[in-house]
Design a protein around this motif. Structure first.
Motif, short mmCIF file in Angstrom:
data_model
loop_
_atom_site.label_atom_id
_atom_site.label_comp_id
_atom_site.label_asym_id
_atom_site.label_seq_id
_atom_site.Cartn_x
_atom_site.Cartn_y
_atom_site.Cartn_z
N ASN A 241 0.92 -1.16 -0.20
CA ASN A 241 0.13 0.05 -0.03
C ASN A 241 0.96 1.13 0.09
OD1 ASN A 241 -2.24 1.39 -0.18
ND2 ASN A 241 -2.59 1.57 2.15
N LEU A 242 1.86 1.12 -0.98
CA LEU A 242 2.77 2.50 -0.99
C LEU A 242 2.18 3.66 -1.80
CD1 LEU A 242 6.10 0.35 -1.54
CD2 LEU A 242 5.57 1.24 0.42
N PRO A 243 2.74 4.78 -1.69
CA PRO A 243 2.17 5.88 -2.16
C PRO A 243 2.65 6.21 -3.65
CG PRO A 243 3.52 6.60 -0.46
CD PRO A 243 3.57 5.19 -0.25
N ASP A 244 2.05 7.06 -4.28
CA ASP A 244 2.73 7.09 -5.81
C ASP A 244 4.12 7.46 -5.77
OD1 ASP A 244 0.32 6.02 -6.73
OD2 ASP A 244 -0.55 8.02 -6.91
N ASP A 245 4.49 8.45 -4.78
CA ASP A 245 5.70 9.10 -4.75
C ASP A 245 6.90 8.26 -3.78
OD1 ASP A 245 4.64 9.69 -2.36
OD2 ASP A 245 5.39 11.65 -1.97
N ALA A 246 6.53 6.93 -3.78
CA ALA A 246 7.31 6.06 -2.82
C ALA A 246 8.74 6.08 -3.38
CB ALA A 246 6.80 4.58 -2.71
N GLY A 248 12.38 6.96 -3.92
CA GLY A 248 13.18 8.37 -3.53
C GLY A 248 13.04 8.35 -2.15
N ARG A 249 12.04 7.98 -1.56
CA ARG A 249 11.75 7.99 -0.16
C ARG A 249 12.14 6.66 0.79
NH1 ARG A 249 5.53 9.33 0.64
NH2 ARG A 249 6.33 9.36 2.83
N SER A 250 12.69 7.22 2.22
CA SER A 250 13.43 6.20 2.97
C SER A 250 12.29 5.36 3.57
CB SER A 250 14.05 7.00 4.02
OG SER A 250 14.41 5.99 5.09
N VAL A 251 12.67 3.96 3.71
CA VAL A 251 11.64 3.02 4.17
C VAL A 251 11.17 3.47 5.47
CG1 VAL A 251 11.60 0.85 5.16
CG2 VAL A 251 12.86 1.21 3.40
N ALA A 252 11.93 4.38 6.41
CA ALA A 252 11.26 4.70 7.68
C ALA A 252 10.06 5.62 7.27
CB ALA A 252 12.37 5.38 8.31
N ASP A 253 10.01 6.47 6.22
CA ASP A 253 9.06 7.35 6.07
C ASP A 253 7.88 6.74 5.36
OD1 ASP A 253 10.97 9.16 6.83
OD2 ASP A 253 11.71 9.87 4.90
N LEU A 254 7.72 5.49 4.94
CA LEU A 254 6.66 5.08 4.33
C LEU A 254 5.61 4.46 5.24
CD1 LEU A 254 8.56 2.84 1.52
CD2 LEU A 254 7.32 5.03 1.68
N GLY A 255 5.87 4.34 6.58
CA GLY A 255 4.83 4.12 7.44
C GLY A 255 4.14 2.69 7.35
N VAL A 256 5.47 1.75 7.25
CA VAL A 256 5.13 0.24 7.15
C VAL A 256 5.30 -0.22 8.33
CG1 VAL A 256 5.61 0.08 4.77
CG2 VAL A 256 7.55 -0.26 6.45
N ASP A 257 4.92 -1.37 8.85
CA ASP A 257 4.97 -2.14 10.05
C ASP A 257 6.54 -2.24 10.43
OD1 ASP A 257 3.73 -4.01 12.02
OD2 ASP A 257 5.49 -5.10 11.40
#
Length: 512
Positions: A241-246, A248-257
């Protein structure tokens, strides 16, 4: 240079074109700069030559007397020879050329351009490709009686290069050799870096990669050494369930478990790591890529887990039937023995007791639990618990009406896993108490047992890490707890543990 030519050859040719163009630009700039310097230097020198000639008394006297114009030529020739000028011309006040190195000019009007010499002011400029200085000759009465023109022809392009004080041609040649050598080395390095692949082969590989990434039914996530997403295919975006701008972003900023984040970043290693995604059970495999980061593949185990649950349900049904068969066999053997002993009254009493016990349990469950699936699950689990010597009882406060099919399925999953975990944690002579209540728009499921329970410091970890935690390894709880939590969260509920008491909340209506 064809479109399918060697990449190294193409790079070499383009590098040479760039080098030659750059050197030509430098050469032109050098010549232009030299020309500007020439005009400035020669302009001052020609002005000095013209002024010296115009100030000569003999020139002034010869201009003042028309009969002595013939005497001007030696003055002009001497000035030209001494200064190295291209020409020195003396003209009268009417612009008629009186003496010139070119005999054809004598008697012709002198080209003045924008010159201000006839107005009594010296002038320096360009005429006919030469740097020219015009100086007026002033008579005794203060009037202009003639003018002196001294000019130096500007050198051509190649003359400017060859005559450059820095020997520009030699420097350009050295630069060209260095550029060619650098281009050859660059072409060789690029060929090594691309593993000898040509442009069309690289293009084909990229197209194949894109088709493969977006065509496979496995999720693929690529991370750089700083754990930033560099590539993610459609299936991985859907699973996580990643956003469209995933990208370039850090894993820590994606809000995953947290568990999922640990596997993606390499804090947890090993093959087939299990983690929870958005409503899914995922299997992950991480492959490090030296200094380039890592690639993680994801598979959805939800369907596989569903099939496993169905098999488990069949196995539990088989175990229940086996337990009942074993129980019936023992009772039949007891009845047969009593009959052989002639204890007919005892036979009647024994049958009455066992019939009453089973009837009471069924009646108790049926009176408090109206949902057929949940009631059938509790009756079946009672036989399985009895075979293991464990007592299963229902909280007198339990009450559940008939619910919709989806909630009924979720309740069977949650209640069945909680009871199974309790059975696995207990030894003989233990007990399990089940409470199922429908309160304020939600179903509250509470399962407590006589076992040691879960340590407080592991109360959250058993749900977050499932069967991979130390608690799971000690036999406390397995992946079923992760599924319980997933089911509760999907409905907008929750699950928690306090020692040996597990409490699950499942709203009747699924949260939007």
């Amino acid at each position: 240079m064809g479109g399918r030519g060697s990449l190294a050859r193409q790079l070499l040719v383009w590098q040479l074109v760039v080098v030659v163009a750059l050197l030509c630009a430098v050469g032109v700039l050098s010549v232009v700069q030299a020309g500007a310097n020439f005009r400035t230097t020669e302009g001052r020198r020609m002005l000095s030559v013209a002024e010296d000639t115009a100030a000569t008394a003999g020139v002034r006297a010869s201009l003042a007397d028309p009969l002595r114009h013939y005497a001007l030529a030696p003055f002009a020739t001497t000035a030209q020879s001494l200064s190295g000028a291209s020409y020195v011309i003396i003209a009268g006040a009417d612009r008629e050329v009186l003496t010139s190195p070119d005999p054809a000019q004598v008697g012709e009007p002198l080209e003045l351009g924008d010159s201000t010499a006839l107005a009594g002011r010296s002038w320096v400029g360009e005429l006919g490709g030469a740097t020219v200085a015009h100086v007026p000759v002033i008579g005794d009465g203060g009037q202009v009686i003639g003018l002196v023109a001294a000019g130096q022809q500007a050198p051509g392009f190649w003359e400017g290069v060859l005559d450059s004080p820095d020997n520009a041609l030699r420097l350009l040649g050295v630069a060209l050799v260095i550029g060619v050598a650098g281009s050859l080395l660059l072409a060789r390095r690029v060929k090594n870096q691309t593993l000898g692949l040509e442009p069309h082969e690289i293009t084909a590989l990229v197209e194949y990669r894109e088709a493969l990434l977006h065509g496979i039914k496995e999720g693929v996530v690529a991370l750089d050494p700083q754990h930033r997403v560099t590539l993610v295919n459609d299936h991985a975006r859907e699973l996580l369930n990643l956003p469209d701008d995933a990208v370039g972003r850090s894993v820590a900023d994606l809000g995953v478990d947290e568990r999922l984040r640990d596997v993606l970043t390499g804090r947890v290693t090993g093959a087939d790591q299990v983690a929870l995604g958005e409503g899914r059970v995922l299997t992950l495999n991480r492959m490090p890529l030296d200094v380039h980061g890592s690639v993680v593949t994801l598979r959805d185990r939800t369907e596989l887990r569903t099939l496993r649950d169905e098999l488990d349900a069949s196995r539990h049904a088989t175990d229940t039937l086996r337990a009942q068969a074993h129980e019936f066999s023992n009772r039949l053997h007891t009845i047969a023995g009593l009959v052989e002993l002639g204890e007919y009254d005892e036979v009647r009493g024994f049958i009455s007791r066992i019939s009453g016990a089973q009837g009471r349990w069924r009646a108790e469950v049926s009176s408090r639990v109206a949902d057929p699936a949940v009631a059938a699950l509790l009756i079946a689990k009672s036989s399985l618990a009895a075979e293991r010597g464990i007592g299963l009882r229902l909280d007198p406060a339990s009450h559940l009406s008939t619910v919709d099919e989806v909630l009924s399925t979720d309740l069977v999953l949650v209640l069945g896993n909680l009871v199974d975990n309790a059975l696995d944690a207990l030894t003989e002579q233990g007990w399990i108490e089940v409470s199922v209540r429908q309160v304020d728009g939600e179903v509250l499921v509470v399962v407590r047992d006589s076992g040691p329970g879960v340590a407080p410091e592991l109360a959250e970890e058993v749900f977050r890490h499932g069967f991979t935690t130390k608690a799971a390894e000690q036999g406390s709880r397995g992946l079923g707890l992760a599924l319980i939590r997933q089911t509760c969260l999907r409905r907008g509920g929750s699950v928690r543990v306090d020692g040996a008491v597990f409490t699950a909340r499942l709203p009747v209506e699924v949260a939007g």
